[in-house]
Motif scaffolding. Sequence first.
Motif, short mmCIF file in Angstrom:
data_model
loop_
_atom_site.label_atom_id
_atom_site.label_comp_id
_atom_site.label_asym_id
_atom_site.label_seq_id
_atom_site.Cartn_x
_atom_site.Cartn_y
_atom_site.Cartn_z
N GLU A 101 0.84 -1.19 0.00
CA GLU A 101 0.00 0.00 0.00
C GLU A 101 0.88 1.25 0.00
O GLU A 101 1.81 1.36 0.78
N ASP A 102 0.59 2.19 -0.88
CA ASP A 102 1.33 3.44 -0.93
C ASP A 102 0.36 4.55 -1.29
O ASP A 102 -0.08 4.65 -2.43
N TYR A 127 -5.56 6.55 4.99
CA TYR A 127 -4.37 5.72 5.16
C TYR A 127 -3.77 6.01 6.52
O TYR A 127 -3.58 7.17 6.89
N TYR A 137 -0.41 4.94 8.94
CA TYR A 137 0.88 4.27 8.96
C TYR A 137 1.20 3.83 10.38
O TYR A 137 1.23 4.64 11.30
N TRP A 172 1.58 1.06 5.68
CA TRP A 172 0.33 1.77 5.43
C TRP A 172 -0.85 0.81 5.47
O TRP A 172 -0.82 -0.25 4.87
N GLN A 187 -4.80 0.80 4.44
CA GLN A 187 -5.82 1.53 3.71
C GLN A 187 -7.19 1.21 4.29
O GLN A 187 -7.54 0.04 4.47
#
Length: 198
Positions: A20-21, A87, A89, A128, A130
């Motif tokens: 995930e980014d 998102y 982190y 991350w 989501q």
Amino acid sequence: MAAATAEEEPAAKAPPINEEDPLAEERMGFVREVGSQAVWSLSSCKPGFGVERLRDNIMDTYWQSDGQLPHLVNIQFHKRTNISQIYIYTDYKLDESYTPSRISIRSGTNFNDLQELQVIDLTEPNGWVQIPIKDGNVKSIRTFMLQIAVISNHQNGRDTHMRQIRVHAPCSGEGKHYPLELFGKFATVDFQKFATIR
């Protein structure tokens, strides 16, 4: 002889990388980050570990709560805003018992009418996470306020760590996306001259 045994030992496997980014979708032009348009507040924090740590784009810094559960992150917008995903982190390897294990996402116009949209269970998250924000079959919601509530932590921890939070809105103009990657990397010397303002 020692060199031969070193070659025979299997190499340690790298830890799995979270794919995930949030920045990738922003660069592709599908979403835009709208967290900067909001007023952020917290239920509690240790001195020096406040809301500015959630928004500094540095993965080594974090917000640390200071008080009883649930720990709250309040995100208030000046006008109704489309929200498609959040998102968060986290890093279980560094934070261990400070890592959230159950998170509730709430939405409303103010603190008095918040409705729970969903509850997410996290199992040792690393990287991350989501969280799609939708209301029924609709792909996004329009809201004045979001609240992220940490209901419980791993290993029954009391305080929590969150390292970064990004809030995404869908880009308008369905089908008309102009990703920056189509225009080059912007890394030439000529572009770098204009990277900072004097």
